[in-house]
Design a protein around this motif. Structure first.
Motif, PDB file in Angstrom:
ATOM      1  N   GLN A   1      35.157  47.133  43.751  1.00 33.29           N
ATOM      2  CA  GLN A   1      36.369  47.901  43.464  1.00 33.29           C
ATOM      3  C   GLN A   1      37.597  47.398  44.229  1.00 33.29           C
ATOM      4  O   GLN A   1      38.710  47.378  43.701  1.00 33.29           O
TER       5      GLN A   1
ATOM      6  N   LEU B   1      37.916  44.499  35.136  1.00 32.10           N
ATOM      7  CA  LEU B   1      36.729  45.122  34.557  1.00 32.10           C
ATOM      8  C   LEU B   1      35.461  44.380  34.978  1.00 32.10           C
ATOM      9  O   LEU B   1      34.436  44.994  35.289  1.00 32.10           O
TER      10      LEU B   1
ATOM     11  N   LEU C   1      39.529  54.603  38.416  1.00 30.43           N
ATOM     12  CA  LEU C   1      38.157  54.537  38.930  1.00 30.43           C
ATOM     13  C   LEU C   1      38.062  53.629  40.155  1.00 30.43           C
ATOM     14  O   LEU C   1      37.298  53.910  41.085  1.00 30.43           O
ATOM     15  N   SER C   2      38.833  52.554  40.149  1.00 24.74           N
ATOM     16  CA  SER C   2      38.822  51.663  41.316  1.00 24.74           C
ATOM     17  C   SER C   2      39.416  52.389  42.528  1.00 24.74           C
ATOM     18  O   SER C   2      38.939  52.219  43.653  1.00 24.74           O
TER      19      SER C   2
ATOM     20  N   LEU D   1      43.663  45.465  38.123  1.00 27.76           N
ATOM     21  CA  LEU D   1      43.820  46.602  37.205  1.00 27.76           C
ATOM     22  C   LEU D   1      45.202  47.214  37.347  1.00 27.76           C
ATOM     23  O   LEU D   1      45.823  47.618  36.356  1.00 27.76           O
TER      24      LEU D   1
ATOM     25  N   ASP E   1      43.158  52.789  28.727  1.00 30.04           N
ATOM     26  CA  ASP E   1      41.879  52.261  29.235  1.00 30.04           C
ATOM     27  C   ASP E   1      42.081  51.533  30.557  1.00 30.04           C
ATOM     28  O   ASP E   1      41.295  51.703  31.500  1.00 30.04           O
ATOM     29  N   ALA E   2      43.126  50.727  30.636  1.00 28.53           N
ATOM     30  CA  ALA E   2      43.408  50.003  31.879  1.00 28.53           C
ATOM     31  C   ALA E   2      43.752  50.980  33.001  1.00 28.53           C
ATOM     32  O   ALA E   2      43.292  50.828  34.136  1.00 28.53           O
TER      33      ALA E   2
ATOM     34  N   GLN F   1      40.542  52.674  34.258  1.00 31.33           N
ATOM     35  CA  GLN F   1      39.748  51.789  35.118  1.00 31.33           C
ATOM     36  C   GLN F   1      40.427  51.613  36.474  1.00 31.33           C
ATOM     37  O   GLN F   1      39.750  51.543  37.511  1.00 31.33           O
TER      38      GLN F   1
ATOM     39  N   PHE G   1      43.243  42.932  32.998  1.00 26.66           N
ATOM     40  CA  PHE G   1      42.328  44.040  32.739  1.00 26.66           C
ATOM     41  C   PHE G   1      40.880  43.549  32.707  1.00 26.66           C
ATOM     42  O   PHE G   1      39.995  44.133  33.339  1.00 26.66           O
TER      43      PHE G   1
ATOM     44  N   MET H   1      34.755  45.261  38.519  1.00 27.33           N
ATOM     45  CA  MET H   1      34.217  46.633  38.590  1.00 27.33           C
ATOM     46  C   MET H   1      32.735  46.638  38.237  1.00 27.33           C
ATOM     47  O   MET H   1      31.936  47.352  38.855  1.00 27.33           O
TER      48      MET H   1
END
Length: 223
Positions: free
Chosen positions: A118, A110, A144-145, A125, A137-138, A141, A106, A113
């Motif tokens: 990405q 992060l 988002l990637s 991730l 949270d992982a 993210q 993670f 990122m």
């Protein structure tokens, strides 16, 4: 209980002076053991003595270049001070030296990122989520990637899992709205998710803007 375990217990209790004393004794007794240096570094990090902490982590690595925990702790220190390139390198070394847990992957993802990488971040991730599916949270993210790589079908799949795990995750609802508005061109569904984001997080400005935008477009079409 050995001195390292005792020191860790003191740390968990917030008794940093006692932890420093015990880790110092551990280093004196076993000066070639990297573990005590790592633990001492962790205490120093906890009290904000970052330069000194870095020295202890480097000392541990000097004693054992495969000390994955030292690389991980050093990575966290660099990440917290926004040295993301250095952080990513340390987390990579932690993973390469056998630290196979979700936190390591993670933090590596992060860091990448934060460097706007990405494509490189995504598999780490994804691995973090595989190792700990409950880590919202992982998973966010990771989502988002996926968004950065325009992999919208899998993005939506991950975001829907997030809101199942955490029904109050305003950012996940907002990003679902963005995906439905921009990629799937489904304004009705997008509006539903933007409004859900505002329901769980009334101050979500981006979601409020999304609602306003879709309603204005709808009014324009009607006229």
């Amino acid at each position: 209980m050995d001195k390292n375990q005792q020191g860790i217990q003191f740390m968990q209790e917030g008794k940093y002076e006692e932890a420093v004393k015990v880790f110092s004794e551990a280093i004196e007794e076993s000066p070639k053991d990297p573990v005590a240096y790592i633990n001492f570094g962790n205490v120093l990090t906890a009290v904000g003595e970052l330069d000194k902490a870095e020295n202890f982590y480097q000392k541990a690595i000097g004693l054992d270049e495969k000390a994955a925990a030292a690389y991980y702790s050093l990575g966290n220190l660099y990440y917290d001070t926004e040295k993301f390139q250095a952080a990513s390198e340390m987390f990579q070394k932690a993973v390469s030296n056998g630290l196979d847990n979700s936190d390591a992957y993670f933090m590596l993802g992060l860091s990448l990122m934060a460097l706007d990488q990405q494509k490189l971040a995504m598999p780490y991730l994804q691995r973090a989520v595989e190792l700990n599916p409950a880590d919202v949270d992982a998973r966010f993210q990771f989502a988002l990637s996926l968004a950065g790589l325009e992999l919208y079908d899998e993005l939506v799949n991950q975001l829907k899992q997030i809101v199942e795990q955490d029904p109050n995750h305003g950012d996940a609802y907002y990003n679902l709205g963005v995906a439905y508005a921009g990629y799937f061109e489904n304004a009705e569904k997008a509006l539903e998710y933007f409004e859900k984001a505002l329901e769980v997080q009334p101050d979500h400005m981006l979601a409020a803007h999304g609602v306003k935008l879709i309603k204005s477009l709808s009014d324009t079409e009607e006229n």
